[in-house]
Structures are given as C-alpha cells and as structure tokens.
Motif scaffolding. Structure first.
Motif, PDB file in Angstrom:
ATOM      1  N   THR A 354       0.860  -1.135   0.049  1.00 17.33           N
ATOM      2  CA  THR A 354       0.179   0.016  -0.063  1.00 17.33           C
ATOM      3  C   THR A 354       1.029   1.242  -0.038  1.00 17.33           C
ATOM      4  O   THR A 354       2.190   1.104   0.418  1.00 17.33           O
ATOM      5  CB  THR A 354      -0.978   0.019   1.146  1.00 17.33           C
ATOM      6  OG1 THR A 354      -0.060   0.080   2.327  1.00 17.33           O
ATOM      7  CG2 THR A 354      -1.723  -1.143   1.201  1.00 17.33           C
ATOM      8  N   LYS A 355       0.165   2.332  -0.255  1.00 19.61           N
ATOM      9  CA  LYS A 355       1.062   3.641  -0.310  1.00 19.61           C
ATOM     10  C   LYS A 355       1.615   3.860   0.917  1.00 19.61           C
ATOM     11  O   LYS A 355       1.144   3.754   1.957  1.00 19.61           O
ATOM     12  CB  LYS A 355      -0.079   4.651  -0.906  1.00 19.61           C
ATOM     13  CG  LYS A 355       0.630   6.001  -0.732  1.00 19.61           C
ATOM     14  CD  LYS A 355       1.359   6.535  -1.849  1.00 19.61           C
ATOM     15  CE  LYS A 355       1.777   7.944  -1.673  1.00 19.61           C
ATOM     16  NZ  LYS A 355       2.697   8.332  -2.786  1.00 19.61           N
ATOM     17  N   GLU A 405       8.726   1.352  -3.389  1.00 24.59           N
ATOM     18  CA  GLU A 405       7.498   1.840  -2.885  1.00 24.59           C
ATOM     19  C   GLU A 405       6.883   1.720  -4.007  1.00 24.59           C
ATOM     20  O   GLU A 405       6.907   2.203  -5.123  1.00 24.59           O
ATOM     21  CB  GLU A 405       7.648   3.271  -2.312  1.00 24.59           C
ATOM     22  CG  GLU A 405       6.529   3.943  -1.636  1.00 24.59           C
ATOM     23  CD  GLU A 405       6.865   5.154  -1.155  1.00 24.59           C
ATOM     24  OE1 GLU A 405       5.668   6.186  -0.723  1.00 24.59           O
ATOM     25  OE2 GLU A 405       7.845   5.657  -0.974  1.00 24.59           O
ATOM     26  N   VAL A 407       3.867   3.032  -6.052  1.00 18.58           N
ATOM     27  CA  VAL A 407       3.508   4.482  -6.400  1.00 18.58           C
ATOM     28  C   VAL A 407       2.340   4.458  -7.264  1.00 18.58           C
ATOM     29  O   VAL A 407       1.498   5.685  -7.497  1.00 18.58           O
ATOM     30  CB  VAL A 407       4.392   5.196  -7.050  1.00 18.58           C
ATOM     31  CG1 VAL A 407       5.657   5.365  -6.317  1.00 18.58           C
ATOM     32  CG2 VAL A 407       4.552   4.289  -8.589  1.00 18.58           C
ATOM     33  N   SER A 416      -5.634   8.520  -6.442  1.00 19.97           N
ATOM     34  CA  SER A 416      -4.345   8.167  -6.783  1.00 19.97           C
ATOM     35  C   SER A 416      -3.511   8.417  -5.887  1.00 19.97           C
ATOM     36  O   SER A 416      -2.226   7.854  -5.910  1.00 19.97           O
ATOM     37  CB  SER A 416      -3.926   8.869  -8.478  1.00 19.97           C
ATOM     38  OG  SER A 416      -4.077  10.319  -8.079  1.00 19.97           O
ATOM     39  N   ASP A 417      -3.788   9.114  -4.853  1.00 19.25           N
ATOM     40  CA  ASP A 417      -2.678   9.447  -3.861  1.00 19.25           C
ATOM     41  C   ASP A 417      -2.734   7.885  -2.767  1.00 19.25           C
ATOM     42  O   ASP A 417      -1.765   8.220  -1.993  1.00 19.25           O
ATOM     43  CB  ASP A 417      -2.973  10.666  -3.056  1.00 19.25           C
ATOM     44  CG  ASP A 417      -2.910  11.703  -3.767  1.00 19.25           C
ATOM     45  OD1 ASP A 417      -2.099  11.844  -4.784  1.00 19.25           O
ATOM     46  OD2 ASP A 417      -3.666  12.964  -3.612  1.00 19.25           O
ATOM     47  N   SER A 418      -3.439   7.281  -2.908  1.00 18.89           N
ATOM     48  CA  SER A 418      -3.482   6.089  -1.814  1.00 18.89           C
ATOM     49  C   SER A 418      -3.426   4.861  -2.546  1.00 18.89           C
ATOM     50  O   SER A 418      -4.672   3.956  -2.410  1.00 18.89           O
ATOM     51  CB  SER A 418      -4.704   6.388  -0.953  1.00 18.89           C
ATOM     52  OG  SER A 418      -4.830   7.556  -0.319  1.00 18.89           O
ATOM     53  N   PRO A 419      -2.689   4.393  -3.443  1.00 17.73           N
ATOM     54  CA  PRO A 419      -2.770   3.211  -4.192  1.00 17.73           C
ATOM     55  C   PRO A 419      -2.428   2.069  -3.352  1.00 17.73           C
ATOM     56  O   PRO A 419      -1.742   2.039  -2.550  1.00 17.73           O
ATOM     57  CB  PRO A 419      -1.332   3.532  -5.375  1.00 17.73           C
ATOM     58  CG  PRO A 419      -0.556   4.235  -4.721  1.00 17.73           C
ATOM     59  CD  PRO A 419      -1.510   5.235  -3.744  1.00 17.73           C
ATOM     60  N   LYS A 420      -3.167   1.075  -3.744  1.00 12.47           N
ATOM     61  CA  LYS A 420      -3.020  -0.324  -3.271  1.00 12.47           C
ATOM     62  C   LYS A 420      -3.237  -1.289  -4.342  1.00 12.47           C
ATOM     63  O   LYS A 420      -3.979  -0.988  -5.102  1.00 12.47           O
ATOM     64  CB  LYS A 420      -3.542  -0.648  -1.971  1.00 12.47           C
ATOM     65  CG  LYS A 420      -5.204  -0.643  -1.953  1.00 12.47           C
ATOM     66  CD  LYS A 420      -5.730  -1.046  -0.721  1.00 12.47           C
ATOM     67  CE  LYS A 420      -7.180  -1.170  -0.504  1.00 12.47           C
ATOM     68  NZ  LYS A 420      -7.725  -1.434   0.558  1.00 12.47           N
TER      69      LYS A 420
END
Length: 913
Positions: A354-355, A405, A407, A416-420
């Motif tokens: 995860t992010k 990481e 991304v 899109s700021d919290s990708p998993k």
C-alpha cells in the motif's frame, strides 16, 4: 480388428478442469464420492474472488440409483457465514443434463517407407459410406539429395492426417500423435463402432499399418459441460443430470447455500460418475485468514464430506521474496553479464503493498548496489501477474541498500494518492547490479536482507556466491582397498571452484597418488601404457556449469600422476566436479596404510593430499596353537597348524596358485591336511605340491559368500644349519593374491611386469609360525632355568621357551609336578635322549652318565637301575595332556640339578648339577 488397448480420450471439460491450478484433492471420510478443487486463488479479506473455482465430483460406481419416483440423490453445498458465490451461473434454478459423445478411432503406422510411391487408404463408415484417398510417400534419395531422409512412421502418420483433413474435413477431424493417426467424427453418433481407417494398398512403398483400434466414446460436444457424456472419456457417465437451486439468491444468483440433486443415468448405473460445480464471484468476508472452505453435506453417505473443501486462500497481507537463480561474483564484479537474476516479490493477498510502505533490499559488507533512481541503471520492475495497474518503483539507493515503494495501483479507484493492489500481485525486479569491495567481501553465499515496513514471510534471499580464483578439494569417506589387487576403486574426489573460470581453458589439472598404489593401466596396440579405466565426472552429483575436461592420461613414467586439460571453463557460477572411478593397482606389500591424492597442475585449485583409500592385506596369517621352537640342522620338525584368513570374499582368485613361502634354508614337507573351514572357496587338494621352500595350493573356486579360512595341519619342516636364529616367518604370495599386470613390452620392466606387480618376489602378508634356535652342546646342561606354576613358558639363560603342559601343584599330594620331557629339554638334554615306552607307560631319560626312568602311577624313580622312593606318584593321562608329570625336586635330584622354590612368585629356579 486387433485386440489393442482402447484409446482413452478425456473430455475437454475434464482437460480444462485439470489445467486450472492449484489443484487440491479432498477425499471424504466414509463417503461414496471424492472431490478435487482447481482454480483456488489467493485473496484478501473483505474482497471478491472472480474465479472460477471448480469442484470436480467423482461418484463411485453404482451409487446413483434413482428412487421409484425418479428422484436422485440430494446434497447441500454451503459456504462460510457472511460469504456467498454464484454456482454454475445459476440465478434461480437450473438442471444440467449429460452431454452427448463423439466417435474416435486410432491406427498405428508400424513401418516407415522403404521405396517411394503412392499408398492408398480407406475409411469405411457405416453412416457416411466408404472414402478412399492416396498419400504420396518418399524413401529419400541418398545420391541426389542425401539430406532429405525417408519418411518415418511418424512422417507417414502426419501425411495421412493432413490428407484426411484436406479431403474429408467436413466429416472427420484427424491428427497425428507420433506414429498414431487419430480420427473422430464431427457429429455425435451412437456408442458403437461406426467407422474404421485402414491401409488398402501401399503400391510398393513398404509401409505397414495396424487396423484402427476399437471405437471409444470421445469428447463432450459442449466444452463447458458441467455433466460430461463420459467418465474419463472411456465409459458413459453414471451421472444423468445435476439440478442446482440457490437458497435466498441475490439478483445475480449469489447465495451462501445451494441445494443440489444428482440423478443417475439408467444406461450407465454400473459405471463411475463425474460432474462439476463451478463457483464464481466468491465473497471473502472480513476477518477471514487462511483457507476459505466450503462444506458438502447429504442425506446419506453418497456425498457427505467431512473434510474441508478449500475455495480460496486468504492472506494476511504479506509478501514473499524469491530469486530466479544465483550468479557468481568475483573480484572486480560486476560486469554487465553479471547482472542479478530476476527478484520476485509476491503478495499473498491484494493490498499487501500500500501507499507509503517501504520495501528494502540490503547487501552484506563488501558489496554495494550499482544502480541509481533516475539514471540509466534504474532497476526495471514489472507486474508478472495480478493488478496490471500497480507500479512498484525504486525510490532511493544508498550504498548497500535499495528502497522500493508502490506509487500506483487499482485498489482505490477514487484517489491516486492512496494506491494499493486490487488483487494479489507478483512484481519482477530486473537489472539490479552489485559492486564488490575485494578487501571486505567474504567468500561464500551472498545474502541480501529484506527490510522495510511491508509485512514479510521471509527476511533474506541468496543472490549469488563470491569467491577468488581458488578452489576446494574434498574426498568422500575413504574406501578399503586390498594389497596386491589391481583395479581397486578409491573414494570419489570433489573439486570445487570458488569462482567460475578458476579452472581456465588450456590449463592442466593433475592428480598425484601418494602411498603404495599406482594408477591402473593397460597397453595400447603399440605396447604403450595407458589408463585402463580413466576417471569420470559423476554427473548426478556434479554441477559443471559448462566446464569440460579432456581425457585423462598418464603423466610421467612412474604411474603415480595423471593429467587432463581444461577444454572449456565454467561460466555464470563456480563448477563442482565429483570424480569417480579412480582405479588403482595396490602394491602387494602395502599392508595397512593410506592412499591419498594431491591435486596439482597449472590451475588455481591445489591441495596437499586427500585420503581416498585405506589399504588392508587380503589375507591374514596365524597359527593354531603355541609357537613352536625348532632347531637348526634338524629334519622333519613339527610346527603348529597354519591358518590363512581372507579379509573379504573373492580376494583369493580362482584358477591361480596360492603360495605359502618359507625362508631360505627351511624346506616344508607336504602338509598332512589342507582344508577350507569357512567360506565356499575350493582348492584342488590332489594338486597341492611342495617346491623347494614353497607350499603351492591351486585354487579352483573363489569364496563368493564371505572371506574364506584355509587351515594347513600336520606340517613338518627341515631347517638347515645356516638358518639364523629368531622368528620363522612365512609369506603369502602367488598369483591367487598378487594380481599381476603382465606386459608384452620389455621396456616396462625386466621381468615383463609393471612396477611392484611381480608375483615371484612379492607377498601380501606374513606371519610367525615358529622360532629357530641353535641346539646347545649335548654334554653341557643349561643354567638359570625358571619355571612358573600354571605357565606354559619358561626361561633358559634369559631365552623364552614353550611347553604344551604347564607345571602344577597336585591338589591331593601338595607337590609341584613338572613335565619330565620339558624338564629334560630345559637342561639341554636332546629330545632323542628322552624315550617313551607306551606299553609300560614309562619315560626314560639318558643324561650322560645317568639313566632315569619314571613309570606312571608309581611312587619311585629308577636311577641307573636302582629304585628311588618318592613321596608322590608319577602322573600320566588325559588330565596331564598325556605328558609324564614328576615331582620336580625328585626329578632334579635324579638328573643332578639343583632347584629352589620361590613361594611368593610361584617360581622354580633350576641350576646346573
């Protein structure tokens, strides 16, 4: 039609099910059905598994008999609480019936083409009539076009299949499988023989072909069939239909519980049955970890299953790291061709990455990453499977640590700021390179530590090995080899590089023997020596990595060294060679010792020596009884029985002579008896002979079950006056135990044998069988004689002598008795001056001017004709070993000697008269 085995064709549905992985077999306890699950996927809690997950249900023969109303067997398929799925795509209720079958035949081409020509074939079909077709075949042309070979059986089969498809493709489908031609009807037909394929005429091509095999049911007409027409493609399916009804389904048919009714087919009630239950849209509830299991339960034992049926594997959000292989790191690495193998990072469920979570790879001391984040050497990360939208990226390189990481990913569609990851994903990391500091790097495995805040199932992986241009030599446990034997095999020798290319092309590798052995050899057609059985690389235990050696050959003239050249060096990683079949000839006189091998030559791999063999004498010599004393210059003197014991089976060769060799000046007589007391070795007793100082024993059969024991009894020897005093040792020799390597090339040795293989003057064992003494002056008695109660040995002027009966104290008369003959011998009275009269049981000793007689049972001695009373009787009989025993004080006095008794040591001291 020939009685061949039927061609077995699985239904496409069965094949499709078998190809879905992973597959888990679940055998129910006390049930008539068994279950196999395929397509099980890794999943995260609170997520949906699209599937399909297929449960294959196999029913035992005769278990599906419908009741009088035509109803079948019923059961329930239940998912765990809060879970649901769609079964076989059913929304409310549906019945799936057994599918039809197709006809399949098979014929084999049993002989290829011997002459070019056109062969005629025909298909006889009860429904579609008879069809004929021609196939052009070629025998090749060795003169005009030698590269084009003749058609083989497989080639003919392929041409037949192609012609059928081309000319009769509307009715039949044909394929070649090796030499077999398989043909099936395109339309379903009755389950009996409807057509056949045969060779009508080969027109001189020379081919041969079996008639087509018996027709068997083939594939289901519907590849997606949940109830195939046949069980395993051979017999009609016992299952006639399967009805599925979900309880309280959603609009899509998803439910937690499904009612299933299975009806039997009347025409196949004695057969086995099979059907498929296919789950899709499986919901994994929150809080689930490990296996997500379904349960099958029925009103009777037909379908009840007490074991869990796993339909999904729920992960705990961890990743597992692995690598596709290792590389060899050497001083100055890394070059371009030394880039690491692919590193794989696999999630056990969606969202393990995860992010914001860091994933780090840390090298050990002496190694650093040769990569950047934004430069040309950025590692490449791709998705091997799973969430194709996910992106794992290298974000930082700091010497020995590289950081990754997530991304991008599809787990959060709105941000899109919290990708998993949206599904369990495997990332492949390529292009990682390493720099080596030769001062700090340690030889051996290079282990990368896995760090960061991503949950992990393992904390390290081995990416390669580091080594300098040296190597390691090891030997297996030393083998026992036998003196005098040829072609004995030593233990295996392992040669291992620290780094690839240590054994460089063109360099020489030498193996030097140390110890009483030489490499086993033979002669070539020119009479030159060559290795009889060259060492070989044991491929099963070796890891050559491209390394190859030339043939081993002798180096030098003494047969102790062999050499080979490196034809091709190892690549990618260090080589490990396990050398076997190291055959040697062992010196006859090797006795007990070590045979070792040193690795030498111009390569970087060397060692002083490795012990690979332990030498043992093939035969042991001993005597049965006490060591006898014999005099020089006397004939026919008895020595103890000689025992020859073989160390193991088959060391004494049949068809050869076993020789027992006495010292020069000692001539044996033919033994009274020679026998084999252990083992199944046989000797030719009629041909046993004596030649000068040798007893020659022909061996007609070797001992195959265990080591043999040979006993020589009643042996007499003549010892000439020039034989020195001391131990008389016999040697075991002869071609039966000294395996000679005869040479026709006179340059090898003067005797025609290779070094140390000379049967006439070598031996494999020796042992003491007697002691040679020089008789004293007959007119002089010895001095300083000491006897000891209970001992069969006594000393005479410091020399140890032996007797067959020991002095003893009589339990009744309390007198010390001593054997008369040995007492006389201790005084140097010759043996021929001690006379025994068997009839009167009387011994008479002629000692110069004295004649002393003692008669068994009498309490007297007769000295020069005059009876002299003694206080205890003369003893003789079995209890005395048939030796005349006399109280020592009376006998000493009669012979003119003086005696002294030492009570504390139980010794008798005798001096001259």
């Amino acid at each position: 039609m020939k009685n061949n085995k039927s061609l077995k064709v699985l239904s496409t549905a069965a094949i499709a099910a078998a190809l879905v992985a992973p597959t888990v077999a679940v055998q129910p306890a006390f049930a008539a059905s068994s279950y196999t699950v395929s397509g099980v996927q890794n999943a995260a809690a609170d997520s949906q598994v699209d599937g399909p997950v297929r449960i294959t249900v196999e029913v035992g023969a005769g278990n599906l008999i419908n009741d009088a109303s035509g109803n079948g067997k019923k059961f329930q398929l239940r998912l765990p609480s809060d879970s649901h799925a769609v079964l076989n795509g059913v929304k409310s209720s549906a019945e799936f019936k057994r599918e039809g079958t197709q006809q399949v035949i098979s014929a084999k081409v049993t002989k290829g083409v011997t002459a070019s020509g056109v062969a005629k074939f025909e298909i006889v079909d009860k429904v579609n009539g008879t069809s004929t077709f021609d196939v052009k075949l070629s025998a090749g042309d060795a003169t005009a076009n030698p590269e084009v070979p003749a058609d083989t059986s497989s080639d003919v089969a392929k041409k037949i299949a192609e012609k059928i498809n081309a000319e009769h493709g509307g009715i039949y489908t044909a394929e070649a499988d090796g030499a077999y031609v398989r043909v099936k009807l395109k339309e379903a037909a009755a389950n009996d023989t409807t057509f056949k394929l045969s060779l009508k005429d080969d027109n001189g091509t020379g081919i041969a072909m079996d008639d087509s095999e018996i027709t068997v049911p083939g594939e289901a007409s519907d590849q997606g069939a949940y109830v195939p027409g046949t069980y395993n493609g051979t017999t009609p399916n016992q299952v006639g239909s399967v009805k599925i009804t979900p309880r309280n389904p959603s609009s899509t048919g998803a439910a937690q519980v499904f009612d299933v009714e299975v009806k039997g087919a009347a025409d196949a009630k004695s057969n086995k049955g099979i059907f498929y239950l296919e789950l899709t849209n499986i919901w994994v509830p929150s809080g689930t970890t490990g296996a997500l299991n379904a349960t099958i339960d029925s009103e009777d034992s037909t379908f009840t299953n007490s074991d869990a049926i796993k339909i999904a594997q729920v992960g705990n959000g961890s990743v597992t790291t692995s690598i596709d292989g290792t590389v060899a790191l050497t001083p100055g690495s890394m070059e371009k061709d030394k880039t690491l193998k692919t590193i794989r990072v696999k999630e056990d469920s969606a969202g393990a990455f995860t992010k914001g979570q860091k994933y780090k790879l840390e090298l050990p001391d002496g190694f650093e990453w040769d990569n950047t984040v934004n430069g040309s050497s950025v590692p490449k990360v791709t998705v091997a499977f799973g969430d194709d939208s996910a992106k794992l990226q290298a974000t930082k390189v700091d010497g020995d640590t590289i950081e990754f990481e997530l991304v991008a990913g599809g787990g959060d569609k709105n941000s899109s700021d919290s990708p998993k990851t949206s599904k369990a994903t495997q990332f492949a990391i390529d292009g990682l390179r390493v720099k080596v500091d030769d001062n700090d790097a340690k030889k051996g495995d290079v282990t990368v530590k896995i760090k960061g805040d991503v949950s992990r199932t393992n904390d390290s992986i081995v990416i390669g090995t580091y080594g300098t241009y040296e190597g390691e030599i090891k030997g297996a446990d030393a083998k026992t080899v036998y003196a005098g034997q040829t072609g004995e095999e030593l233990a295996n020798l392992t040669i291992k590089e620290d780094a690839p290319g240590t054994l460089q092309k063109g360099r020489t590798l030498k193996l030097k023997l140390n110890g009483n052995a030489k490499w086993a050899v033979t002669e070539d057609s020119d009479g030159k020596l060559k290795l009889k059985d060259a060492p070989q690389i044991k491929n099963a235990d070796s890891d050559k990595n491209g390394l190859s050696l030339s043939e081993w050959k002798l180096s030098g003239t003494d047969r102790t060294t062999i050499e080979a050249t490196i034809d091709k060096p190892s690549s990618n990683k260090p080589a490990k060679l396990v050398m076997e079949r190291l055959k040697v000839d062992v010196a006859p006189t090797a006795g007990k010792g070590d045979i070792s091998v040193s690795v030498e030559g111009t390569t970087g791999v060397r060692t002083d020596s490795v012990i690979l063999g332990k030498t043992v004498a093939p035969v042991e010599v001993s005597v049965d009884g006490e060591i006898a004393k014999i005099n020089t210059g006397l004939q026919q003197q008895a020595i103890p029985n000689i025992v020859l014991k073989e160390a193991a089976a088959d060391l004494i060769d049949k068809g050869h002579d076993l020789v027992l060799k006495f010292p020069d000046g000692v001539k044996p007589a033919l033994p009274g008896k020679i026998e084999v007391t252990e083992g199944n070795l046989k000797i030719d007793s009629a041909k046993v002979s004596v030649s000068d100082n040798k007893i020659i024993i022909p061996v007609s059969k070797n001992s195959s079950d265990k080591g043999a024991t040979i006993k020589l009894s009643d042996i007499k020897v003549t010892s000439y006056r020039d034989v020195p005093e001391g131990d008389l040792k016999v040697k075991v020799t002869g071609p039966a135990v000294v395996q000679s390597v005869k040479s026709s090339n006179a340059k090898n040795s003067d005797t025609g044998y290779y070094p140390f293989n000379k049967p006439e003057d070598t031996h494999v064992a020796e042992g003491t069988v007697a002691k040679v003494i020089t008789p004293a002056d007959k007119n002089k008695y010895a001095e300083n004689i000491i006897f000891k109660i209970g001992s069969k040995t006594y000393t005479q002027d410091g020399k140890e002598m032996t007797m067959d009966v020991a002095p003893e104290v009589h339990p009744v008369y309390n007198r010390t008795y001593i054997p008369a003959a040995h007492f006389a011998a201790s005084l140097n009275i010759p043996a021929d001056k001690v006379v025994w009269n068997e009839a009167s049981k009387t011994v008479t000793i002629f000692a110069g001017d004295k004649i002393v007689s003692a008669t068994a049972g009498k309490k007297e001695l007769v000295v020069n004709g005059t009876p002299v009373q003694i206080d205890a009787p003369v003893n003789y009989g079995q209890h005395t070993g048939y030796r005349v025993m006399v109280p020592y004080t009376h006998l000493a006095l009669a012979l003119g000697a003086t005696v002294e008794w030492k009570a504390d040591t139980q010794e008798i001291f005798v001096n001259k008269r």
